[in-house]
Design an enzyme around this catalytic site. Structure first.
Site, mmCIF file in Angstrom:
data_model
loop_
_atom_site.group_PDB
_atom_site.id
_atom_site.type_symbol
_atom_site.label_atom_id
_atom_site.label_comp_id
_atom_site.label_asym_id
_atom_site.label_seq_id
_atom_site.Cartn_x
_atom_site.Cartn_y
_atom_site.Cartn_z
ATOM 1 N N ARG A 125 0.860 -1.185 0.000
ATOM 2 C CA ARG A 125 0.000 0.000 0.000
ATOM 3 C C ARG A 125 0.889 1.226 0.000
ATOM 4 N NH1 ARG A 125 -1.385 2.003 4.815
ATOM 5 N NH2 ARG A 125 0.355 1.429 6.139
ATOM 6 N N ARG A 183 20.838 -6.036 1.573
ATOM 7 C CA ARG A 183 21.095 -4.876 0.701
ATOM 8 C C ARG A 183 21.994 -3.965 1.507
ATOM 9 N NH1 ARG A 183 20.826 -4.047 -4.468
ATOM 10 N NH2 ARG A 183 20.528 -1.811 -4.368
ATOM 11 N N TYR A 212 14.447 -7.143 9.821
ATOM 12 C CA TYR A 212 14.517 -5.686 9.937
ATOM 13 C C TYR A 212 13.724 -5.277 11.173
ATOM 14 C CZ TYR A 212 14.373 -0.783 9.633
ATOM 15 O OH TYR A 212 14.520 0.530 9.977
ATOM 16 N N ARG A 222 -2.204 10.827 2.281
ATOM 17 C CA ARG A 222 -2.836 11.615 3.348
ATOM 18 C C ARG A 222 -3.597 12.774 2.753
ATOM 19 N NH1 ARG A 222 1.865 12.125 7.670
ATOM 20 N NH2 ARG A 222 2.024 9.907 8.147
ATOM 21 N N ASP A 230 12.896 -1.971 13.681
ATOM 22 C CA ASP A 230 13.092 -0.577 14.066
ATOM 23 C C ASP A 230 13.665 -0.575 15.477
ATOM 24 O OD1 ASP A 230 12.474 1.121 11.953
ATOM 25 O OD2 ASP A 230 10.316 0.929 12.278
ATOM 26 N N GLU A 289 23.633 9.201 0.297
ATOM 27 C CA GLU A 289 23.424 7.750 0.460
ATOM 28 C C GLU A 289 23.250 7.082 -0.891
ATOM 29 O OE1 GLU A 289 20.996 7.911 4.699
ATOM 30 O OE2 GLU A 289 20.195 6.721 3.042
ATOM 31 N N ARG A 293 19.442 9.667 -1.185
ATOM 32 C CA ARG A 293 19.078 10.738 -0.245
ATOM 33 C C ARG A 293 20.302 11.549 0.112
ATOM 34 N NH1 ARG A 293 16.117 8.578 5.102
ATOM 35 N NH2 ARG A 293 18.098 7.565 5.521
HETATM 36 P P1 FAD Z 1 23.387 -3.689 15.744
HETATM 37 O O1 FAD Z 1 23.214 -2.265 16.058
HETATM 38 O O2 FAD Z 1 23.873 -4.041 14.385
HETATM 39 O O3 FAD Z 1 24.364 -4.317 16.832
HETATM 40 C C1 FAD Z 1 25.010 -5.559 16.654
HETATM 41 C C2 FAD Z 1 26.429 -5.395 17.142
HETATM 42 O O4 FAD Z 1 27.051 -6.678 17.180
HETATM 43 C C3 FAD Z 1 27.301 -4.525 16.236
HETATM 44 O O5 FAD Z 1 27.836 -3.458 16.975
HETATM 45 C C4 FAD Z 1 28.376 -5.479 15.738
HETATM 46 O O6 FAD Z 1 29.641 -4.863 15.591
HETATM 47 C C5 FAD Z 1 28.405 -6.524 16.846
HETATM 48 N N1 FAD Z 1 28.927 -7.812 16.400
HETATM 49 C C6 FAD Z 1 28.549 -8.540 15.328
HETATM 50 N N2 FAD Z 1 29.277 -9.675 15.242
HETATM 51 C C7 FAD Z 1 30.140 -9.653 16.288
HETATM 52 C C8 FAD Z 1 31.171 -10.533 16.725
HETATM 53 N N3 FAD Z 1 31.447 -11.669 16.062
HETATM 54 N N4 FAD Z 1 31.878 -10.209 17.816
HETATM 55 C C9 FAD Z 1 31.635 -9.061 18.501
HETATM 56 N N5 FAD Z 1 30.679 -8.184 18.128
HETATM 57 C C10 FAD Z 1 29.934 -8.481 17.030
HETATM 58 N N6 FAD Z 1 15.288 2.210 13.235
HETATM 59 C C11 FAD Z 1 14.446 3.179 13.664
HETATM 60 O O7 FAD Z 1 13.695 2.972 14.617
HETATM 61 N N7 FAD Z 1 14.461 4.422 13.074
HETATM 62 C C12 FAD Z 1 15.269 4.728 12.024
HETATM 63 O O8 FAD Z 1 15.235 5.862 11.525
HETATM 64 C C13 FAD Z 1 16.148 3.710 11.530
HETATM 65 N N8 FAD Z 1 16.973 3.961 10.502
HETATM 66 C C14 FAD Z 1 17.755 2.947 10.005
HETATM 67 C C15 FAD Z 1 18.558 3.213 8.906
HETATM 68 C C16 FAD Z 1 19.333 2.195 8.361
HETATM 69 C C17 FAD Z 1 20.215 2.485 7.167
HETATM 70 C C18 FAD Z 1 19.269 0.891 8.902
HETATM 71 C C19 FAD Z 1 20.032 -0.242 8.279
HETATM 72 C C20 FAD Z 1 18.511 0.638 10.025
HETATM 73 C C21 FAD Z 1 17.732 1.654 10.593
HETATM 74 N N9 FAD Z 1 16.970 1.440 11.737
HETATM 75 C C22 FAD Z 1 16.119 2.432 12.183
HETATM 76 C C23 FAD Z 1 17.040 0.151 12.482
HETATM 77 C C24 FAD Z 1 18.121 0.157 13.606
HETATM 78 O O9 FAD Z 1 19.373 0.408 13.039
HETATM 79 C C25 FAD Z 1 18.106 -1.198 14.320
HETATM 80 O O10 FAD Z 1 16.862 -1.403 14.931
HETATM 81 C C26 FAD Z 1 19.164 -1.376 15.422
HETATM 82 O O11 FAD Z 1 20.401 -0.877 15.056
HETATM 83 C C27 FAD Z 1 19.302 -2.844 15.771
HETATM 84 O O12 FAD Z 1 20.172 -3.039 16.876
HETATM 85 P P2 FAD Z 1 20.908 -4.428 17.088
HETATM 86 O O13 FAD Z 1 21.499 -4.380 18.438
HETATM 87 O O14 FAD Z 1 20.000 -5.546 16.753
HETATM 88 O O15 FAD Z 1 22.028 -4.483 15.935
#
Ligand code: FAD
Length: 364
Positions: free
Chosen positions: A170, A247, A346, A174, A348, A298, A278
């Protein structure tokens, strides 16, 4: 011997560690990067917090998550209202009355609705066969051509008529003058940056950086009763069933010796000729008044193993591969897989926090 070894100092790991510490457990956090905060990491450049791994805007409808995050930092009143630049014509996003007025000169919601209905009718698409037809059947030709086509093509690296229709289920239209991108009760940016926020969460917790868990797995496993692993699930199993695909995004960041480049945090380039998707001007996330500005262009890009993983590609092939890895994960004793990489999902920020809090409620 720690109660928990948390692999990854991103949001999932930080929430888990904070909750475990609060419940009296001993915790060690490690990350292979040289900094905490994972993908929400911000670094200060010219006094401006630069979102190193892409623009992050916190938004949520979950009251308990909002209350939880506010324990560690104050959030400002930032509201995401991106602008689309189509060959120099500027449009308000998401599609709303400002967009329709600029596009067609219409003034009332009824006129806008009629215009969209007329364009959909003219296109005469009943069963959309691809993304192009799907978008036209939802919002008509003009919005598709100027605001969807080029941007989507750049994001996926393929023309819209070669992309499956299901990608766009969708398209929110607005019929109000509301250009707040998110339909969320709570929204904002942590004042002082995301790194500060995560630093506050990890206060009093031992953190070791530049440590790759998988390189010293047995050594680390011997140090804790339970491992909380937030890295890529396929890497944990040494890719033995295959590689999960992502991606990627490339950021080209520049400091400019002017106070204001584009007057908005995010401007989407929706034509197909401009190579970037962007431009982010970081200072506007915090209403900056610095004399200089920092912008990031980006570029959406293909991903190969070794590149930074950003968006999981949730097609049939990857979903089925993930399910096989998830089965292996269930058999691992004393390991919890969590977060966007551990669950190949994915998330947030608010969702990843909610997921970590739920896990803590279950086990702590
Ligand atoms: P991560 O932040 O990736 O943390 C995982 C960590 O594990 C990393 O620091 C990595 O280095 C570490 N790691 C991995 N493997 C190992 C290893 N073998 N040994 C030691 N350390 C390791 N969310 C929103 O709500 N609003 C937004 O505007 C938004 N914008 C985004 C834009 C982009 C481009 C992307 C990709 C995502 C966006 N998100 C957004 C989503 C947000 O980034 C995620 O929800 C969040 O970062 C997830 O946290 P995490 O702890 O799961 O992962």
């Amino acid at each position: 011997m720690y109660d928990y070894l948390v692999v990854g100092a991103g949001l999932y790991g930080a929430v888990f560690a904070q909750q475990a510490k609060e419940k009296g457990k001993s915790v060690l956090v490690i990350d292979k990067r040289s900094h905490i905060a994972g993908n929400v990491y911000t670094e200060e450049v010219e006094g401006i917090n630069v979102h190193k791994y892409g623009a992050h805007i916190f938004h949520t409808n979950l009251k308990e998550v909002w209350e939880y995050v506010n324990r560690f930092i104050e959030f400002n009143r930032f509201t995401n209202s991106p602008v689309a630049n189509y060959k120099g014509e500027l449009y308000s996003l998401p599609f709303n009355m400002y967009t329709f007025n600029k596009m067609w000169g219409v003034v009332t919601p009824q006129e806008a609705q009629e215009k969209i209905a007329q364009q959909r009718k003219e296109a005469g698409i009943t069963e959309p066969k691809n993304l192009e037809e799907q978008a036209i059947s939802l919002v008509g030709t003009d919005i598709y051509e100027k605001l969807i086509k080029g941007y989507t093509q750049k994001q996926w690296g393929r023309p819209c008529n070669e992309l499956p229709a299901f990608i766009i289920k969708r398209l929110p239209v607005r019929l109000t003058f509301d250009n707040n991108y998110f339909n969320a009760l709570y929204q904002g940016i942590p004042i002082g940056g995301y790194t500060k926020w995560v630093e506050n969460m990890l206060d009093g917790i031992e953190v070791r950086l530049n440590e790759d868990y998988l390189e010293k797995k047995s050594e680390y496993d011997a140090m804790a009763k339970t491992v909380v692993y937030t890295g890529p699930i396929d890497a944990y199993f040494d890719y033995k069933l295959g590689v999960l695909e992502y991606r990627s995004v490339r950021f080209d960041t520049e400091v400019l010796d002017i106070p204001n480049f584009q007057g908005n945090a995010a401007v989407n380039y929706t034509d197909s000729e401009t190579p970037w998707t962007r431009i982010i001007e970081h200072k506007w996330f915090e209403f900056g008044t610095q004399p200089k500005t920092v912008i990031s262009r980006e570029y959406s890009s293909e991903w190969k193993l070794g590149d930074e993983p950003y968006y999981p590609v949730n097609n049939e092939k990857n979903t089925s591969l993930y399910q096989q890895y998830a089965k292996l994960a269930q058999k691992e004793s004393n390991v919890i897989f969590g977060g966007r990489l551990g669950e190949y999902k994915y998330y947030d920020m608010d969702q990843v926090i909610a997921s970590a809090l739920e896990k803590c409620n279950q086990i702590l």
